[in-house]
Structure formats: structure tokens, C-alpha cells
Design an enzyme around this catalytic site. Structure first.
Site, PDB file in Angstrom:
ATOM      1  N   THR A 167      38.056  10.131 -97.369  1.00 56.96           N
ATOM      2  CA  THR A 167      36.653  10.325 -97.762  1.00 56.96           C
ATOM      3  C   THR A 167      35.745  10.223 -96.541  1.00 56.96           C
ATOM      4  O   THR A 167      35.882   9.310 -95.719  1.00 56.96           O
ATOM      5  CB  THR A 167      36.250   9.265 -98.813  1.00 56.96           C
ATOM      6  OG1 THR A 167      37.090   9.433 -99.950  1.00 56.96           O
ATOM      7  CG2 THR A 167      34.795   9.406 -99.228  1.00 56.96           C
ATOM      8  N   CYS A 176      39.196  -5.799 -67.455  1.00 54.35           N
ATOM      9  CA  CYS A 176      39.667  -7.172 -67.332  1.00 54.35           C
ATOM     10  C   CYS A 176      40.808  -7.361 -68.326  1.00 54.35           C
ATOM     11  O   CYS A 176      40.634  -7.136 -69.510  1.00 54.35           O
ATOM     12  CB  CYS A 176      38.520  -8.108 -67.671  1.00 54.35           C
ATOM     13  SG  CYS A 176      38.861  -9.784 -67.217  1.00 54.35           S
ATOM     14  N   THR A 200      37.651   8.783 -79.957  1.00 53.00           N
ATOM     15  CA  THR A 200      39.060   8.435 -79.728  1.00 53.00           C
ATOM     16  C   THR A 200      39.939   9.172 -80.739  1.00 53.00           C
ATOM     17  O   THR A 200      40.969   9.759 -80.391  1.00 53.00           O
ATOM     18  CB  THR A 200      39.241   6.906 -79.859  1.00 53.00           C
ATOM     19  OG1 THR A 200      38.419   6.282 -78.872  1.00 53.00           O
ATOM     20  CG2 THR A 200      40.683   6.487 -79.672  1.00 53.00           C
ATOM     21  N   SER A 205      30.659  12.288 -79.813  1.00 53.59           N
ATOM     22  CA  SER A 205      30.616  10.974 -80.466  1.00 53.59           C
ATOM     23  C   SER A 205      29.166  10.548 -80.713  1.00 53.59           C
ATOM     24  O   SER A 205      28.365  10.481 -79.782  1.00 53.59           O
ATOM     25  CB  SER A 205      31.312   9.935 -79.576  1.00 53.59           C
ATOM     26  OG  SER A 205      31.413   8.699 -80.241  1.00 53.59           O
ATOM     27  N   ALA A 206      28.841  10.233 -81.986  1.00 52.44           N
ATOM     28  CA  ALA A 206      27.447   9.956 -82.366  1.00 52.44           C
ATOM     29  C   ALA A 206      26.845   8.769 -81.623  1.00 52.44           C
ATOM     30  O   ALA A 206      25.678   8.799 -81.217  1.00 52.44           O
ATOM     31  CB  ALA A 206      27.373   9.702 -83.877  1.00 52.44           C
ATOM     32  N   HIS A 207      27.642   7.699 -81.435  1.00 53.48           N
ATOM     33  CA  HIS A 207      27.030   6.471 -80.900  1.00 53.48           C
ATOM     34  C   HIS A 207      26.762   6.522 -79.406  1.00 53.48           C
ATOM     35  O   HIS A 207      26.239   5.564 -78.826  1.00 53.48           O
ATOM     36  CB  HIS A 207      27.862   5.235 -81.281  1.00 53.48           C
ATOM     37  CG  HIS A 207      29.135   5.048 -80.501  1.00 53.48           C
ATOM     38  ND1 HIS A 207      29.252   4.131 -79.503  1.00 53.48           N
ATOM     39  CD2 HIS A 207      30.342   5.649 -80.601  1.00 53.48           C
ATOM     40  CE1 HIS A 207      30.492   4.160 -79.011  1.00 53.48           C
ATOM     41  NE2 HIS A 207      31.166   5.076 -79.670  1.00 53.48           N
ATOM     42  N   ASN A 247      32.787   8.905 -67.810  1.00 51.07           N
ATOM     43  CA  ASN A 247      32.086   7.765 -68.404  1.00 51.07           C
ATOM     44  C   ASN A 247      31.726   6.688 -67.384  1.00 51.07           C
ATOM     45  O   ASN A 247      30.771   5.945 -67.583  1.00 51.07           O
ATOM     46  CB  ASN A 247      32.927   7.155 -69.530  1.00 51.07           C
ATOM     47  CG  ASN A 247      34.381   7.005 -69.171  1.00 51.07           C
ATOM     48  OD1 ASN A 247      35.043   7.970 -68.799  1.00 51.07           O
ATOM     49  ND2 ASN A 247      34.886   5.795 -69.256  1.00 51.07           N
ATOM     50  N   GLN A 263      30.575  11.761 -73.362  1.00 52.13           N
ATOM     51  CA  GLN A 263      29.488  11.187 -72.549  1.00 52.13           C
ATOM     52  C   GLN A 263      28.413  12.209 -72.190  1.00 52.13           C
ATOM     53  O   GLN A 263      27.314  11.840 -71.795  1.00 52.13           O
ATOM     54  CB  GLN A 263      30.039  10.582 -71.255  1.00 52.13           C
ATOM     55  CG  GLN A 263      30.823   9.299 -71.447  1.00 52.13           C
ATOM     56  CD  GLN A 263      29.967   8.131 -71.952  1.00 52.13           C
ATOM     57  OE1 GLN A 263      28.730   8.180 -71.960  1.00 52.13           O
ATOM     58  NE2 GLN A 263      30.623   7.068 -72.378  1.00 52.13           N
TER      59      GLN A 263
END
Ligand code: PLP
Length: 379
Positions: free
Chosen positions: A230, A317, A73, A192-194, A144, A172
Site C-alpha cells: 500500500t 564512524c 535507497t 528522494s523527497a526528504h 552527497n 542529492q
């Protein structure tokens, strides 16, 4: 059913891989700010720079092209607001982008999507030709919700022909298909790592070459002045290891696609009226967006959760009301159908038993609710 719950929401976040957890833990145990010149600082700096090399290698870039951020993001916001004197650029985004693009560029021109879930390249070309002011185009590599893989290289060629830059949100796609920034021809790429076995809190904007990039966050010279603050050393260490593993694990994606296809075949057999969205497009190997006719997404998600299966909605939602997925409505899917969509996303922890459990639970729910009542809220 007593087996472990089936986690089928990898597009939301993937479980961190054991080697990633080890790298994050090791980095947490080390003291040192990467900006400090003493030995402790130099050690933390090394950790960050090794990870930068690993992330760069995953997408065919040089380490100097990688700007670490805290999330995709943030990387998308950085590109939209900072890339190539962005203040003077008009922005065009595909209508199926993630909210981190749509909400960050609320005055952008939206480019239509086709019924197959792909950007309409002719519409992009028309819009760029209509107004020759400098422009920035944002197009994701893989959607996504549906997993549809977008024609980014073609879009980049069209953008270049009109003097426009192209931001590719590959959050994605990376880790699920091979991604090469040079082959895509984009000016910046979001990772994005996650989304591929790394930790939350680390992502990157990868630049092609060295375009001007104004930092969004001010207050320090980190990331060569492109992102102050940092660095999150433990998360970045995990990001690097996840990137290295993702490249090694890519050949396993074919087996995942076979499991996804088995799931879709079962759904079609059980409920012939069920739709698989963007099925005609080339898709990510791990993603399926499908409908259960007449049964609201929210109802499915809650019932599947009770049955030990975690999936997510193809709809959002808000204030207790189900809103249809913006992506599906942009593809022309009627609201009443879009409101019955769920997203199932597989990943490195997924085994055949997880797919069996989904099929069994989805079938039981369809038998109980499908046909018999319309659980869809009024459009
Ligand atoms: N872009 C796409 C295509 C995504 O799917 C997501 C997350 O789902 C994001 C960006 C945002 O990622 P992050 O959670 O790293 O901010």
C-alpha cells in the site's frame, strides 16, 4: 551565543516545508486505501496521482514513468536488481556512489574517480569496451559529500554506445539544480523527497520509457506491479507538494551558492591550509566539503554541535574508529587529510546568520585546536 542553532546538514535531510507539512497532515486526516474502488479509495488514489504528476513534472517525465518507493535507497536497489532483466547484467558503479549503490551491488566493477571528484569517463569507456556483455552503469548526478556534479549525459552516451543501461541516482541533485531525465539520457533516475523539503518515507524511481522492471517486493499489484505494498499516501502527498515548490524555488539557489562561497572564503582566510574538496569541479550550490588541518572530523562535529552548529562528517564512524570517507579516498585524498573533513550543506532554511555562526564557531575551534595538536587518529 543565544540565537537558534544553525542546521547545516541539508544533504542528510531537509526540514519539511510548511506547505508540505500541511499536505501530509491533510492526507493523514483522510481515510481510504488507494486500491479500494469506493469513494474513499478513489480520493486517496487521486492524492497519489496528483503527486505523481508533480514529481514527474519536476524531472521532465510523464506520470506513468514514476514508481513510488519508500526511499532513494529502495529505488536504487529496485533499479540495480530489477531493471532490464538485471540478473544477467554486469554492473559498473562509480567509486564515489552512495552506499545504497555500493552495498546493493557488492560485486560491481568500480570505476575510478578523478582528483576533482568526477567519474573517470575514459575508465568507464575502457571497462565497457573490455567486456561487451549487457551492463548496467550506476552514476550519481551530484555527490552527497562534495556536491560535485557528474557528467551523466556523457556517461549515458558512452553506456548507450556499448548497449548498457544507465541508472542515475539524482537524490542529492533534484531540488538544487534543474534535472531533466531526457536531457540526461539515463534509463532510470532516483529521487528522494526528504532531500528537498519533502517528508522522509517517500521517493521514486523514474523510468525513461517503459523498460522491463522486476519488482523487489512481492505481494500486491501496486505501482503497476513494479512495487508491491500500500502506498504511503501522506508522505507521497508531501512529496508532490515538495516537488512543485522545488521547481519554484530553484532561482533561489544562486543566493545559497553565494552564502556557501562566503563560508569557504572565510575558512580559507582563517586557515590557509584548509582544503575545499572538489572545488575545481562544478558543484551543487549548497554543498561544501572542507578540512580543518590536524583536527579530526569527529572532534569538529562534536565541538560545532556544542556551539550550536549541525554539520556532518566526510568520514564514517564505526566501532568507535573514524574511517576516512570512501569518496575522498577514491579521489586520492590522503587518509590523514580525509580524516579531517566535514560536510556543510545549506538549504531553504539557511540564512546569513547561520553562516556567520558557522564561521565564528569554526574559527574559534581552529584557534583553540588547529596547529596545536593533531587530533587525527593514526591511519
Ligand atoms: N543517494 C544519495 C546520493 C544520497 O545522498 C542518499 C542519502 O543521503 C541516498 C541515495 C539515500 O536516500 P534515502 O535516505 O532516501 O534512502
Amino acid at each position: 551565543m543565544t540565537s537558534a542553532p544553525a542546521y547545516l546538514d541539508h544533504n542528510a535531510t531537509t526540514p519539511a516545508k510548511p506547505a508540505v507539512i500541511a499536505a501530509v497532515t491533510a492526507a493523514l486526516g483522510c481515510v481510504g486505501n488507494p486500491s479500494s474502488v469506493h469513494r474513499f479509495g478513489r480520493c486517496a488514489r487521486r492524492t497519489v496521482e496528483v503527486a505523481r504528476e508533480q514529481v514527474a513534472a519536476l524531472v521532465g517525465a510523464a506520470p506513468s514513468q514514476v514508481v513510488f518507493t519508500a526511499s532513494a535507497t529502495e529505488a536504487n536497489n529496485l533499479a540495480l536488481h530489477g531493471l532490464g532483466s538485471a540478473a544477467s547484467r554486469r554492473i559498473l558503479v562509480s567509486g564515489i556512489e552512495h552506499d545504497s549503490i555500493i552495498a546493493a551491488a557488492d560485486e560491481a566493477t568500480r570505476i575510478a574517480a578523478t582528483a576533482d571528484g568526477l567519474i573517470d569517463l575514459a575508465a568507464l569507456e575502457r571497462d565497457l569496451a573490455r567486456d561487451e556483455r549487457p551492463a548496467l552503469v550506476a552514476l550519481m548526478l551530484a555527490n552527497n559529500e562534495t556536491g560535485a556534479i557528474q557528467p551523466v549525459a556523457e556517461a549515458a552516451r558512452i553506456a548507450r554506445a556499448h548497449g548498457a543501461l544507465l541508472l542515475c541516482d539524482a537524490a542529492q541533485a533534484v531540488g538544487k539544480i534543474a534535472v531533466d531525465i531526457g536531457a540526461l539520457g539515463c534509463d532510470a533516475l532516483t529521487v528522494s523527497a526528504h532531500k528537498f523539503g519533502g517528508p522522509q518515507g517517500a521517493a521514486a524511481l523514474v523510468l525513461a520509457g517503459d523498460p522491463p522492471l522486476a519488482s523487489l517486493i512481492r505481494g500486491g499489484g501496486q505501482e503497476r506491479g513494479r512495487r508491491a505494498g500500500t502506498e504511503n499516501v501522506p508522505a507521497i502527498a508531501g512529496f508532490g507538494v515538495a516537488a512543485k515548490l522545488a521547481a519554484e524555488d530553484l532561482p533561489r539557489m544562486a543566493a545559497l551558492a553565494a552564502q556557501r562561497d562566503r563560508l569557504e572564503a572565510a575558512v580559507r582566510r582563517v586557515a590557509p591550509g584548509a582544503e575545499i574538496f572538489a572545488a575545481a569541479a562544478e558543484r551543487l550550490p549548497n554543498t561544501s566539503c572542507l578540512s580543518m588541518p590536524g583536527v579530526a572530523s569527529e572532534t569538529q562535529i562534536m565541538a560545532l554541535d556544542l556551539a550550536g552548529v549541525a554539520v556532518s562528517a566526510g568520514s564514517a564512524c564505526s566501532s568507535g574508529k573514524v574511517r576516512a570517507s570512501r569518496v575522498l579516498t577514491a579521489m586520492g585524498v590522503p587518509l590523514a587529510v580525509a580524516n579531517t573533513a566535514i560536510r556543510v550543506s545549506l538549504g531553504w532554511t539557511t540564512g546569513a546568520a547561520d553562516i556567520d555562526r558557522f564561521i565564528e564557531s569554526w574559527t574559534a575551534l581552529w584557534t583553540r585546536l588547529g596547529n596545536s595538536r593533531a587530533a587525527v587518529p593514526a591511519a
